[in-house]
Motif scaffolding. Structure first.
Motif, short mmCIF file in Angstrom:
data_model
loop_
_atom_site.label_atom_id
_atom_site.label_comp_id
_atom_site.label_asym_id
_atom_site.label_seq_id
_atom_site.Cartn_x
_atom_site.Cartn_y
_atom_site.Cartn_z
N LEU A 184 0.74 -1.12 0.05
CA LEU A 184 -0.17 0.04 -0.12
C LEU A 184 0.83 1.29 0.01
O LEU A 184 0.57 2.03 -0.62
CB LEU A 184 -0.94 0.07 0.95
CG LEU A 184 -1.97 1.03 1.04
CD1 LEU A 184 -2.77 1.03 0.12
CD2 LEU A 184 -2.71 1.04 2.66
N SER A 185 1.90 1.17 0.88
CA SER A 185 2.98 2.45 0.73
C SER A 185 3.61 2.53 -0.57
O SER A 185 3.61 3.51 -1.10
CB SER A 185 3.92 2.09 2.11
OG SER A 185 3.54 2.19 3.15
N GLN A 186 3.86 1.50 -0.99
CA GLN A 186 4.66 1.46 -2.36
C GLN A 186 3.72 1.74 -3.49
O GLN A 186 4.30 2.49 -4.58
CB GLN A 186 5.23 -0.07 -2.61
CG GLN A 186 6.31 -0.28 -1.64
CD GLN A 186 6.82 -1.69 -1.65
OE1 GLN A 186 5.95 -2.60 -2.21
NE2 GLN A 186 8.17 -2.30 -1.27
N TYR A 187 2.54 1.38 -3.38
CA TYR A 187 1.62 1.83 -4.19
C TYR A 187 1.52 3.29 -4.57
O TYR A 187 1.24 3.71 -5.70
CB TYR A 187 0.10 1.14 -3.95
CG TYR A 187 -1.18 1.43 -4.93
CD1 TYR A 187 -1.08 0.53 -5.97
CD2 TYR A 187 -1.85 2.37 -4.52
CE1 TYR A 187 -2.32 1.27 -6.96
CE2 TYR A 187 -3.18 2.82 -5.72
CZ TYR A 187 -3.24 2.10 -6.58
OH TYR A 187 -4.14 2.45 -7.25
N PHE A 188 1.59 4.21 -3.48
CA PHE A 188 1.42 5.65 -3.68
C PHE A 188 3.03 6.06 -3.70
O PHE A 188 3.10 7.31 -3.41
CB PHE A 188 0.77 5.97 -2.21
CG PHE A 188 -0.77 5.68 -2.21
CD1 PHE A 188 -1.46 6.36 -3.08
CD2 PHE A 188 -1.30 4.85 -1.32
CE1 PHE A 188 -3.12 5.99 -3.27
CE2 PHE A 188 -2.59 4.44 -1.56
CZ PHE A 188 -3.60 5.15 -2.39
N GLY A 189 3.84 5.38 -4.00
CA GLY A 189 5.34 5.80 -4.23
C GLY A 189 6.08 6.40 -2.86
O GLY A 189 6.87 7.05 -2.91
N ARG A 194 10.12 6.08 5.74
CA ARG A 194 9.60 7.23 6.12
C ARG A 194 7.85 7.35 6.38
O ARG A 194 7.31 7.75 7.11
CB ARG A 194 9.83 8.21 4.91
CG ARG A 194 9.17 9.65 5.23
CD ARG A 194 9.23 10.63 3.82
NE ARG A 194 8.59 11.82 4.10
CZ ARG A 194 7.16 11.84 3.84
NH1 ARG A 194 6.60 10.85 3.36
NH2 ARG A 194 6.56 13.35 3.89
N CYS A 195 7.30 6.38 5.57
CA CYS A 195 5.85 6.36 5.65
C CYS A 195 5.31 4.95 5.60
O CYS A 195 5.14 4.12 4.62
CB CYS A 195 5.12 7.11 4.53
SG CYS A 195 3.41 7.36 4.41
N PRO A 196 5.52 4.13 6.78
CA PRO A 196 5.12 2.69 6.71
C PRO A 196 3.69 2.67 6.49
O PRO A 196 2.92 3.49 6.80
CB PRO A 196 5.63 2.45 8.46
CG PRO A 196 5.79 3.43 9.10
CD PRO A 196 6.32 4.63 8.09
N PHE A 197 3.08 1.43 6.44
CA PHE A 197 1.72 1.38 5.91
C PHE A 197 0.88 1.59 7.07
O PHE A 197 -0.20 2.01 6.80
CB PHE A 197 1.63 -0.11 5.35
CG PHE A 197 1.52 -1.26 6.48
CD1 PHE A 197 0.15 -1.48 7.00
CD2 PHE A 197 2.47 -1.89 7.11
CE1 PHE A 197 -0.17 -2.60 7.80
CE2 PHE A 197 2.02 -2.84 7.93
CZ PHE A 197 0.94 -3.08 8.52
#
Length: 227
Positions: A184-189, A194-197
Protein backbone atom coordinates in the motif's frame (compact mmCIF):
# COMPACT_ATOMS: atom_id res chain seq x y z
CA UNK A 1 -12.14 -29.29 40.16
CA UNK A 2 -9.80 -31.04 37.75
CA UNK A 3 -6.22 -30.46 38.97
CA UNK A 4 -4.29 -27.68 37.24
CA UNK A 5 -7.19 -27.04 34.83
CA UNK A 6 -6.92 -23.27 35.20
CA UNK A 7 -4.06 -22.86 32.67
CA UNK A 8 -6.17 -24.70 30.09
CA UNK A 9 -9.05 -22.32 30.49
CA UNK A 10 -6.72 -19.31 30.50
CA UNK A 11 -5.12 -20.43 27.24
CA UNK A 12 -8.51 -21.10 25.69
CA UNK A 13 -9.67 -17.63 26.72
CA UNK A 14 -6.59 -16.00 25.20
CA UNK A 15 -7.08 -17.86 21.95
CA UNK A 16 -10.75 -16.86 21.80
CA UNK A 17 -9.92 -13.21 22.52
CA UNK A 18 -7.36 -13.05 19.77
CA UNK A 19 -9.78 -12.39 16.96
CA UNK A 20 -8.94 -12.89 13.35
CA UNK A 21 -11.15 -9.90 12.76
CA UNK A 22 -8.27 -7.56 13.56
CA UNK A 23 -6.16 -9.07 10.82
CA UNK A 24 -9.07 -9.03 8.39
CA UNK A 25 -9.80 -5.37 9.16
CA UNK A 26 -6.23 -4.32 8.36
CA UNK A 27 -6.18 -6.43 5.22
CA UNK A 28 -9.57 -5.19 4.02
CA UNK A 29 -8.59 -1.58 4.62
CA UNK A 30 -5.44 -1.93 2.51
CA UNK A 31 -7.39 -3.51 -0.33
CA UNK A 32 -10.19 -0.93 -0.17
CA UNK A 33 -7.79 1.99 -0.45
CA UNK A 34 -6.01 0.47 -3.44
CA UNK A 35 -9.20 -0.55 -5.24
CA UNK A 36 -11.32 2.57 -4.67
CA UNK A 37 -11.83 4.21 -8.06
CA UNK A 38 -13.49 7.19 -6.37
CA UNK A 39 -10.47 7.80 -4.17
CA UNK A 40 -8.17 7.53 -7.18
CA UNK A 41 -10.17 10.19 -9.05
CA UNK A 42 -10.22 12.47 -6.01
CA UNK A 43 -6.44 12.25 -5.68
CA UNK A 44 -6.08 13.04 -9.37
CA UNK A 45 -8.27 16.10 -8.83
CA UNK A 46 -6.13 17.18 -5.87
CA UNK A 47 -3.01 16.89 -8.02
CA UNK A 48 -4.59 19.06 -10.72
CA UNK A 49 -5.62 21.65 -8.13
CA UNK A 50 -2.10 21.74 -6.74
CA UNK A 51 -0.58 22.22 -10.18
CA UNK A 52 -3.09 24.96 -10.98
CA UNK A 53 -2.25 26.82 -7.76
CA UNK A 54 1.48 26.49 -8.43
CA UNK A 55 1.24 27.35 -12.11
CA UNK A 56 4.31 29.20 -13.30
CA UNK A 57 6.58 27.67 -10.69
CA UNK A 58 8.67 24.52 -10.65
CA UNK A 59 5.96 22.87 -8.57
CA UNK A 60 3.31 23.56 -11.19
CA UNK A 61 3.98 20.41 -13.18
CA UNK A 62 4.08 17.82 -10.41
CA UNK A 63 3.25 14.23 -11.30
CA UNK A 64 2.42 13.28 -7.72
CA UNK A 65 2.45 14.39 -4.09
CA UNK A 66 3.27 13.04 -0.65
CA UNK A 67 0.35 11.46 1.13
CA UNK A 68 0.74 13.65 4.21
CA UNK A 69 -0.15 16.59 1.94
CA UNK A 70 -3.73 15.34 2.14
CA UNK A 71 -3.81 16.40 5.78
CA UNK A 72 -2.77 19.96 4.90
CA UNK A 73 -5.78 20.66 2.68
CA UNK A 74 -7.83 21.87 5.63
CA UNK A 75 -5.07 24.28 6.69
CA UNK A 76 -4.35 25.80 3.28
CA UNK A 77 -6.61 28.67 2.23
CA UNK A 78 -7.13 30.42 -1.07
CA UNK A 79 -7.70 34.11 -1.73
CA UNK A 80 -11.36 33.79 -0.78
CA UNK A 81 -10.29 32.33 2.58
CA UNK A 82 -11.92 29.01 1.70
CA UNK A 83 -9.76 26.03 2.61
CA UNK A 84 -8.60 23.78 -0.20
CA UNK A 85 -10.56 20.93 1.38
CA UNK A 86 -13.79 22.92 1.22
CA UNK A 87 -12.98 24.05 -2.32
CA UNK A 88 -12.25 20.45 -3.33
CA UNK A 89 -15.63 19.32 -2.00
CA UNK A 90 -17.35 22.25 -3.72
CA UNK A 91 -15.66 21.46 -7.02
CA UNK A 92 -16.57 17.79 -6.80
CA UNK A 93 -20.18 18.56 -5.93
CA UNK A 94 -20.42 20.64 -9.10
CA UNK A 95 -18.40 18.47 -11.48
CA UNK A 96 -18.29 14.94 -10.04
CA UNK A 97 -20.90 14.59 -7.27
CA UNK A 98 -20.71 10.81 -7.52
CA UNK A 99 -17.31 10.99 -5.79
CA UNK A 100 -18.53 12.75 -2.65
CA UNK A 101 -19.32 9.52 -0.85
CA UNK A 102 -15.93 7.93 -1.52
CA UNK A 103 -15.57 7.29 2.22
CA UNK A 104 -18.10 4.48 1.84
CA UNK A 105 -15.47 2.64 -0.21
CA UNK A 106 -13.16 2.73 2.81
CA UNK A 107 -15.43 0.91 5.23
CA UNK A 108 -12.58 -0.50 7.34
CA UNK A 109 -10.04 2.32 7.26
CA UNK A 110 -11.06 3.99 10.51
CA UNK A 111 -11.01 0.76 12.51
CA UNK A 112 -7.76 -0.34 10.86
CA UNK A 113 -6.06 2.95 11.74
CA UNK A 114 -6.63 2.20 15.42
CA UNK A 115 -5.00 -1.24 15.41
CA UNK A 116 -1.25 -1.11 16.14
CA UNK A 117 0.42 -3.82 14.06
CA UNK A 118 3.04 -4.32 16.76
CA UNK A 119 0.34 -5.09 19.32
CA UNK A 120 -1.07 -7.81 17.10
CA UNK A 121 2.29 -9.54 16.99
CA UNK A 122 2.53 -9.34 20.77
CA UNK A 123 -0.97 -10.82 21.14
CA UNK A 124 0.03 -13.80 19.02
CA UNK A 125 3.09 -14.31 21.18
CA UNK A 126 0.89 -14.17 24.27
CA UNK A 127 -1.31 -16.92 22.85
CA UNK A 128 1.79 -19.00 22.11
CA UNK A 129 2.91 -18.64 25.72
CA UNK A 130 -0.55 -19.70 26.84
CA UNK A 131 -0.28 -22.86 24.78
CA UNK A 132 3.06 -23.63 26.37
CA UNK A 133 1.28 -23.61 29.72
CA UNK A 134 -1.28 -26.02 28.32
CA UNK A 135 1.50 -28.38 27.28
CA UNK A 136 2.91 -28.16 30.79
CA UNK A 137 -0.55 -29.10 32.06
CA UNK A 138 -0.66 -32.13 29.79
CA UNK A 139 2.72 -33.27 31.03
CA UNK A 140 1.73 -32.74 34.65
CA UNK A 141 -1.38 -34.90 34.20
CA UNK A 142 0.87 -37.92 33.61
CA UNK A 143 1.41 -37.97 37.36
CA UNK A 144 -2.32 -38.26 38.08
CA UNK A 145 -2.74 -41.74 36.66
CA UNK A 146 -5.77 -43.11 34.80
CA UNK A 147 -8.20 -40.91 36.76
CA UNK A 148 -7.71 -38.01 34.38
CA UNK A 149 -6.82 -39.95 31.24
CA UNK A 150 -9.92 -38.69 29.38
CA UNK A 151 -9.19 -35.10 30.31
CA UNK A 152 -5.58 -35.50 29.23
CA UNK A 153 -6.65 -36.83 25.84
CA UNK A 154 -9.03 -33.92 25.30
CA UNK A 155 -6.33 -31.48 26.38
CA UNK A 156 -3.83 -32.95 23.93
CA UNK A 157 -6.38 -32.62 21.14
CA UNK A 158 -6.99 -28.99 22.03
CA UNK A 159 -3.28 -28.32 22.21
CA UNK A 160 -2.59 -29.77 18.76
CA UNK A 161 -5.48 -27.87 17.16
CA UNK A 162 -4.53 -24.62 18.86
CA UNK A 163 -0.91 -24.95 17.73
CA UNK A 164 -1.99 -25.15 14.11
CA UNK A 165 -4.26 -22.16 14.65
CA UNK A 166 -1.50 -20.04 16.16
CA UNK A 167 0.96 -20.99 13.43
CA UNK A 168 -1.61 -19.99 10.82
CA UNK A 169 -2.11 -16.65 12.54
CA UNK A 170 1.62 -16.01 12.67
CA UNK A 171 2.04 -16.80 8.99
CA UNK A 172 -0.93 -14.60 8.11
CA UNK A 173 0.31 -11.81 10.33
CA UNK A 174 3.82 -11.58 8.95
CA UNK A 175 3.10 -12.43 5.33
CA UNK A 176 -0.30 -11.64 3.86
CA UNK A 177 -1.21 -8.69 6.09
CA UNK A 178 2.32 -7.33 6.20
CA UNK A 179 2.82 -7.75 2.46
CA UNK A 180 -0.47 -6.06 1.57
CA UNK A 181 0.27 -3.26 3.99
CA UNK A 182 3.73 -2.60 2.63
CA UNK A 183 2.47 -2.74 -0.94
CA UNK A 184 0.00 0.00 0.00
CA UNK A 185 2.86 2.36 0.84
CA UNK A 186 4.69 1.42 -2.34
CA UNK A 187 1.49 1.78 -4.38
CA UNK A 188 1.48 5.49 -3.53
CA UNK A 189 5.21 5.85 -4.11
CA UNK A 190 6.01 6.29 -0.43
CA UNK A 191 9.20 5.21 1.25
CA UNK A 192 8.50 2.33 3.65
CA UNK A 193 10.81 3.81 6.29
CA UNK A 194 9.46 7.35 6.09
CA UNK A 195 5.86 6.32 5.61
CA UNK A 196 5.19 2.75 6.81
CA UNK A 197 1.82 1.25 5.98
CA UNK A 198 0.29 1.89 9.41
CA UNK A 199 0.98 5.58 8.80
CA UNK A 200 -0.72 5.35 5.41
CA UNK A 201 -3.81 3.88 7.08
CA UNK A 202 -3.89 6.73 9.58
CA UNK A 203 -3.53 9.35 6.86
CA UNK A 204 -6.48 8.05 4.88
CA UNK A 205 -8.61 7.62 8.00
CA UNK A 206 -8.03 11.27 8.96
CA UNK A 207 -8.42 12.48 5.37
CA UNK A 208 -11.79 10.71 5.04
CA UNK A 209 -13.03 12.39 8.22
CA UNK A 210 -11.77 15.81 7.17
CA UNK A 211 -13.32 15.41 3.72
CA UNK A 212 -16.68 14.38 5.19
CA UNK A 213 -16.64 17.32 7.60
CA UNK A 214 -15.94 19.81 4.80
CA UNK A 215 -18.53 18.18 2.53
CA UNK A 216 -21.21 18.38 5.22
CA UNK A 217 -20.27 21.99 6.01
CA UNK A 218 -20.63 22.97 2.36
CA UNK A 219 -24.02 21.30 2.21
CA UNK A 220 -25.17 23.19 5.32
CA UNK A 221 -24.09 26.50 3.78
CA UNK A 222 -25.80 25.67 0.48
CA UNK A 223 -29.01 24.76 2.29
CA UNK A 224 -29.00 28.04 4.23
CA UNK A 225 -28.43 30.03 1.08
CA UNK A 226 -31.15 28.16 -0.74
CA UNK A 227 -33.75 28.50 2.00
Amino acid sequence: MVPRAVPWFNALSRLACFKRKKLSVINDASIEVKESEKLRQIMQTILKLGNALNQGSARGSAVGFKLDSLLKLSDTRGRNKMTLMHYLCKLLSEKMPELLDFDKDLAHIDAASKIPFKDLAEEVQEVSKGLEKVEEEVTALDNDGAKFAGFQKALKGFCNTAKVEVQTLLVSLYTEVGRNGESLSQYFGEDLVRCPFYHVRQIFAVFAKMFKKARDKNEQIANRVGS
